[in-house]
Design a protein around this motif. Structure first.
Motif, PDB file in Angstrom:
ATOM      1  N   SER A  23       0.842  -1.186   0.000  1.00 14.95           N
ATOM      2  CA  SER A  23       0.000   0.000   0.000  1.00 14.95           C
ATOM      3  C   SER A  23       0.881   1.242   0.000  1.00 14.95           C
ATOM      4  O   SER A  23       1.909   1.280   0.690  1.00 14.95           O
ATOM      5  CB  SER A  23      -0.912   0.010   1.239  1.00 14.95           C
ATOM      6  OG  SER A  23      -1.566   1.253   1.374  1.00 14.95           O
ATOM      7  N   GLU A  24       0.478   2.243  -0.737  1.00 11.11           N
ATOM      8  CA  GLU A  24       1.183   3.524  -0.722  1.00 11.11           C
ATOM      9  C   GLU A  24       0.701   4.416   0.410  1.00 11.11           C
ATOM     10  O   GLU A  24       1.376   5.386   0.766  1.00 11.11           O
ATOM     11  CB  GLU A  24       0.978   4.248  -2.058  1.00 11.11           C
ATOM     12  CG  GLU A  24       1.599   3.538  -3.252  1.00 11.11           C
ATOM     13  CD  GLU A  24       1.473   4.360  -4.524  1.00 11.11           C
ATOM     14  OE1 GLU A  24       1.539   5.601  -4.438  1.00 11.11           O
ATOM     15  OE2 GLU A  24       1.291   3.760  -5.600  1.00 11.11           O
ATOM     16  N   ASP A  25      -0.472   4.113   0.974  1.00 10.25           N
ATOM     17  CA  ASP A  25      -1.097   5.037   1.916  1.00 10.25           C
ATOM     18  C   ASP A  25      -1.246   4.501   3.335  1.00 10.25           C
ATOM     19  O   ASP A  25      -1.287   5.287   4.285  1.00 10.25           O
ATOM     20  CB  ASP A  25      -2.490   5.423   1.398  1.00 10.25           C
ATOM     21  CG  ASP A  25      -2.437   6.033   0.009  1.00 10.25           C
ATOM     22  OD1 ASP A  25      -1.629   6.963  -0.190  1.00 10.25           O
ATOM     23  OD2 ASP A  25      -3.184   5.570  -0.872  1.00 10.25           O
ATOM     24  N   ASP A  26      -1.336   3.183   3.506  1.00  9.87           N
ATOM     25  CA  ASP A  26      -1.619   2.612   4.825  1.00  9.87           C
ATOM     26  C   ASP A  26      -0.492   1.665   5.220  1.00  9.87           C
ATOM     27  O   ASP A  26      -0.350   0.580   4.659  1.00  9.87           O
ATOM     28  CB  ASP A  26      -2.954   1.862   4.786  1.00  9.87           C
ATOM     29  CG  ASP A  26      -3.431   1.436   6.174  1.00  9.87           C
ATOM     30  OD1 ASP A  26      -2.599   1.394   7.107  1.00  9.87           O
ATOM     31  OD2 ASP A  26      -4.636   1.136   6.321  1.00  9.87           O
ATOM     32  N   ILE A  27       0.316   2.058   6.194  1.00  7.44           N
ATOM     33  CA  ILE A  27       1.471   1.266   6.607  1.00  7.44           C
ATOM     34  C   ILE A  27       1.050  -0.096   7.137  1.00  7.44           C
ATOM     35  O   ILE A  27       1.774  -1.091   7.019  1.00  7.44           O
ATOM     36  CB  ILE A  27       2.295   2.037   7.674  1.00  7.44           C
ATOM     37  CG1 ILE A  27       3.601   1.306   7.993  1.00  7.44           C
ATOM     38  CG2 ILE A  27       1.477   2.235   8.942  1.00  7.44           C
ATOM     39  CD1 ILE A  27       4.561   1.244   6.846  1.00  7.44           C
ATOM     40  N   ARG A  28      -0.165  -0.203   7.690  1.00  8.16           N
ATOM     41  CA  ARG A  28      -0.634  -1.471   8.238  1.00  8.16           C
ATOM     42  C   ARG A  28      -0.904  -2.497   7.145  1.00  8.16           C
ATOM     43  O   ARG A  28      -0.977  -3.687   7.411  1.00  8.16           O
ATOM     44  CB  ARG A  28      -1.900  -1.246   9.057  1.00  8.16           C
ATOM     45  CG  ARG A  28      -1.746  -0.336  10.261  1.00  8.16           C
ATOM     46  CD  ARG A  28      -3.082   0.000  10.861  1.00  8.16           C
ATOM     47  NE  ARG A  28      -3.975   0.600   9.867  1.00  8.16           N
ATOM     48  CZ  ARG A  28      -5.275   0.789  10.052  1.00  8.16           C
ATOM     49  NH1 ARG A  28      -5.841   0.412  11.181  1.00  8.16           N
ATOM     50  NH2 ARG A  28      -6.016   1.343   9.107  1.00  8.16           N
ATOM     51  N   CYS A  29      -1.067  -2.023   5.921  1.00  2.00           N
ATOM     52  CA  CYS A  29      -1.343  -2.914   4.789  1.00  2.00           C
ATOM     53  C   CYS A  29      -0.124  -3.082   3.892  1.00  2.00           C
ATOM     54  O   CYS A  29      -0.233  -3.649   2.807  1.00  2.00           O
ATOM     55  CB  CYS A  29      -2.512  -2.370   3.966  1.00  2.00           C
ATOM     56  SG  CYS A  29      -4.041  -2.156   4.907  1.00  2.00           S
ATOM     57  N   ASP A  30       1.021  -2.593   4.344  1.00  2.00           N
ATOM     58  CA  ASP A  30       2.225  -2.592   3.518  1.00  2.00           C
ATOM     59  C   ASP A  30       3.233  -3.584   4.079  1.00  2.00           C
ATOM     60  O   ASP A  30       4.271  -3.207   4.626  1.00  2.00           O
ATOM     61  CB  ASP A  30       2.817  -1.173   3.479  1.00  2.00           C
ATOM     62  CG  ASP A  30       3.818  -0.988   2.345  1.00  2.00           C
ATOM     63  OD1 ASP A  30       3.655  -1.637   1.296  1.00  2.00           O
ATOM     64  OD2 ASP A  30       4.757  -0.187   2.514  1.00  2.00           O
ATOM     65  N   GLY A  31       2.935  -4.881   3.934  1.00  2.00           N
ATOM     66  CA  GLY A  31       3.756  -5.913   4.558  1.00  2.00           C
ATOM     67  C   GLY A  31       4.910  -6.424   3.734  1.00  2.00           C
ATOM     68  O   GLY A  31       5.712  -7.221   4.215  1.00  2.00           O
ATOM     69  N   LEU A  32       5.036  -5.983   2.486  1.00  2.77           N
ATOM     70  CA  LEU A  32       6.126  -6.431   1.617  1.00  2.77           C
ATOM     71  C   LEU A  32       7.223  -5.381   1.553  1.00  2.77           C
ATOM     72  O   LEU A  32       6.945  -4.194   1.362  1.00  2.77           O
ATOM     73  CB  LEU A  32       5.618  -6.674   0.184  1.00  2.77           C
ATOM     74  CG  LEU A  32       4.772  -7.913  -0.084  1.00  2.77           C
ATOM     75  CD1 LEU A  32       4.299  -7.901  -1.532  1.00  2.77           C
ATOM     76  CD2 LEU A  32       5.555  -9.177   0.198  1.00  2.77           C
ATOM     77  N   GLU A  50      -5.096  -3.882   0.003  1.00  2.41           N
ATOM     78  CA  GLU A  50      -5.376  -2.857   1.014  1.00  2.41           C
ATOM     79  C   GLU A  50      -6.846  -2.814   1.423  1.00  2.41           C
ATOM     80  O   GLU A  50      -7.162  -2.771   2.618  1.00  2.41           O
ATOM     81  CB  GLU A  50      -4.946  -1.492   0.491  1.00  2.41           C
ATOM     82  CG  GLU A  50      -5.207  -0.360   1.475  1.00  2.41           C
ATOM     83  CD  GLU A  50      -4.740   0.991   0.952  1.00  2.41           C
ATOM     84  OE1 GLU A  50      -5.085   2.006   1.585  1.00  2.41           O
ATOM     85  OE2 GLU A  50      -4.029   1.030  -0.078  1.00  2.41           O
ATOM     86  N   ALA A  51      -7.757  -2.834   0.467  1.00  4.19           N
ATOM     87  CA  ALA A  51      -9.182  -2.744   0.797  1.00  4.19           C
ATOM     88  C   ALA A  51      -9.630  -3.949   1.620  1.00  4.19           C
ATOM     89  O   ALA A  51     -10.336  -3.798   2.630  1.00  4.19           O
ATOM     90  CB  ALA A  51     -10.003  -2.641  -0.483  1.00  4.19           C
ATOM     91  N   GLN A  52      -9.205  -5.134   1.212  1.00  9.01           N
ATOM     92  CA  GLN A  52      -9.609  -6.349   1.935  1.00  9.01           C
ATOM     93  C   GLN A  52      -9.008  -6.381   3.333  1.00  9.01           C
ATOM     94  O   GLN A  52      -9.681  -6.719   4.312  1.00  9.01           O
ATOM     95  CB  GLN A  52      -9.178  -7.594   1.147  1.00  9.01           C
ATOM     96  CG  GLN A  52      -9.906  -7.811  -0.156  1.00  9.01           C
ATOM     97  CD  GLN A  52      -9.323  -7.020  -1.314  1.00  9.01           C
ATOM     98  OE1 GLN A  52      -8.402  -6.220  -1.143  1.00  9.01           O
ATOM     99  NE2 GLN A  52      -9.837  -7.260  -2.515  1.00  9.01           N
ATOM    100  N   LEU A  53      -7.736  -6.029   3.434  1.00 14.32           N
ATOM    101  CA  LEU A  53      -7.059  -6.086   4.729  1.00 14.32           C
ATOM    102  C   LEU A  53      -7.633  -5.050   5.693  1.00 14.32           C
ATOM    103  O   LEU A  53      -7.752  -5.314   6.900  1.00 14.32           O
ATOM    104  CB  LEU A  53      -5.560  -5.867   4.530  1.00 14.32           C
ATOM    105  CG  LEU A  53      -4.619  -6.231   5.681  1.00 14.32           C
ATOM    106  CD1 LEU A  53      -4.913  -7.624   6.215  1.00 14.32           C
ATOM    107  CD2 LEU A  53      -3.179  -6.125   5.225  1.00 14.32           C
TER     108      LEU A  53
END
Length: 208
Positions: free
Chosen positions: A104-113, A138-141
């Motif tokens: 994700s570019e916007d949500d660090i919680r969805c940026d696991g890679l 991002e949307a699903q997570l």
């Protein structure tokens, strides 16, 4: 193992459309979404997958025994020599048209890679599924984090009940002249009696 991981994996699978596969890549706990969705984690390099046919995990032989014992709801395979080769073979079996990845570019919680992991999985998917589309999860997570399962609600209520009991027992023991260390020691004792552990914060419960 409690039913939390199984419930969250089922909840996450219900977010998928036909032909989608949600791929989680992790090594030594690098993706914080893995324990959130699957209720467990791996030591070695691993791939967790959500697919219409059920949740799956490709793990090292070191981790295989743990998953057999604590994550029976996962279809688990172990690799011995080549993680990439075994993952490519499994992806081809599942043949999704879209692969969701945790970036994700916007949500660090969805940026696991990490960037390196993204490049590696992009190359791997190009070999395994050249026609597949890569998309962000991002949307699903975000929905998985927001919508609580029955087990999560039970744990939240348990935490609330213990917190109320904790402060009901703590407050009558406080009086003027006590130091922060004395109060922290009392909090630690009460927490142990309730079978829990206090959040000690960034300073580990120690005050200057």
């Amino acid at each position: 193992m409690s039913g939390l991981g199984e419930q969250k994996a089922q909840q996450a699978t219900e977010q998928l459309q036909d032909g989608e596969l949600w791929l989680f890549l992790t090594q030594e706990g690098s993706d914080p979404s893995v324990p959130l969705v699957f209720g467990t984690n791996s030591v070695g390099k691993a791939a967790f997958m959500l697919h219409g046919s059920g949740p799956k995990a490709l793990v090292s032989r070191i981790d295989a025994g743990h998953f057999e014992q604590h994550a029976a709801f996962l279809e688990t395979r172990s690799y011995s020599t080549s993680f990439e080769t075994d993952l490519i073979d499994w992806l081809r079996e599942l043949s999704p048209h879209t692969v969701l990845l945790n970036f994700s570019e916007d949500d660090i919680r969805c940026d696991g890679l990490t960037h390196g992991q993204y490049l590696a999985v992009e190359r791997l998917l190009g070999e395994a599924l050249p026609q597949a589309r890569i998309a962000s999860s991002e949307a699903q997570l975000s929905r998985i984090r927001a919508i609580k399962t029955p087990e999560e609600l039970r744990r939240l209520q348990q935490a609330i009940d213990r917190t109320i009991t904790f402060y009901d027992r703590l407050l009558p023991t406080l009086h003027a002249g006590q130091t922060e260390r004395q109060i922290q020691a009392r909090m630690n004792t009460l927490a142990a009696e309730l079978g829990t552990t206090p959040d000690l914060g960034d300073f580990g419960g120690h005050w200057c």
